[in-house]
Design an enzyme around this catalytic site. Structure first.
Site, PDB file in Angstrom:
ATOM      1  CB  ALA A  61      79.486  42.035   0.656  1.00 56.19           C
ATOM      2  CB  VAL A  87      82.701  47.000   2.621  1.00 55.01           C
ATOM      3  CG1 VAL A  87      83.978  46.162   2.580  1.00 55.01           C
ATOM      4  CG2 VAL A  87      82.310  47.439   1.214  1.00 55.01           C
ATOM      5  CE  LYS A  88      79.858  40.418   7.776  1.00 52.94           C
ATOM      6  NZ  LYS A  88      79.430  39.023   8.100  1.00 52.94           N
ATOM      7  CB  VAL A  89      86.431  45.925   7.249  1.00 52.63           C
ATOM      8  CG1 VAL A  89      87.944  46.024   7.374  1.00 52.63           C
ATOM      9  CG2 VAL A  89      85.959  46.529   5.934  1.00 52.63           C
TER      10      VAL A  89
END
Length: 217
Positions: A61, A87-89
């Site tokens: 996400a 968590v996509k950063v």
């Protein structure tokens, strides 16, 4: 190699799951918008729906923020949706700082928009669970995206990094095969690319012959 499907379309995710090859999902704001998912509440609910279909698979996400504090706040909110959320950063300075913070606080991350081995090293050092090199976009610049996957795999092997290489921006079934050859841990792509692995003209010819012979029995 694990197969992730790169989409926000629930029907396609279900089809990949029913095929028996789905290991996870990646998505992003553009894919959400394509499905008409707008507004924070709707997006968070959609991520939860994706997690329920994917069952035990990881679901990336993506944060929309680009400063450290906001990335942390947004990432915590995403991680709270479901235990399988990653968590996509983005690969930016504050993104790397955030990846280290998330790692230290038990939140898994996927470092996205990676286009060089140096960026992949930084992501691994910060503790990213996944690093996402965009091989199709590299090919668009007349360089070899698959070669970058091979280079990162070699570096990670030599250095003992545990970060998984998630080949992204996949354009074809051939891309999937090439990524498997050079050591990608994960391949994320549209469903059509995965289904393309099923196809071979000799399979079609052979099946037609078998069915023809069966009708003669």
């Amino acid at each position: 190699m694990k197969f992730f499907i790169d989409t926000a379309n629930l029907a396609q995710i279900q089809e990949a799951h029913d095929l028996g090859i789905l290991d996870g999902v990646t998505t992003n704001p553009s894919l959400m918008a394509k499905e008409g998912i707008k507004g924070e509440a709707a997006i968070l609910k959609h991520y939860k729906d994706i997690c329920e279909i994917t069952e035990n698979g990881d679901v990336s996400a993506e944060v929309l923020s680009t400063d450290f504090k906001s990335i942390i706040e947004e990432g915590q909110k995403l991680a709270a949706i479901h235990p399988n959320i990653v968590v996509k950063v983005p690969m930016i300075k504050d993104g790397v700082k955030a990846i280290k913070w998330f790692t230290d606080n038990g939140i898994r991350t996927n470092c996205t928009l990676v286009f060089s081995a140096g960026q992949a090293i930084l992501a691994a050092k910060a503790g990213a669970a996944y690093v996402s090199p965009f091989i199709g976009r590299i090919d668009d610049t007349n360089w070899d995206g698959v070669e970058l996957i091979a280079q990162i795999a070699q570096i990670y092997s030599v250095q003992g990094f545990k970060t998984e290489i998630l080949a992204a921006s996949i354009r074809s079934a051939l891309h999937i095969v090439k990524c498997a050859e050079v050591g990608a841990d994960v391949c994320t792509c549209p469903l059509d690319s995965i289904l393309g692995l099923l196809k071979h003209p000799l399979t079609d010819i052979g099946l037609a012959k078998f069915l023809e012979d069966a009708r003669k029995m």
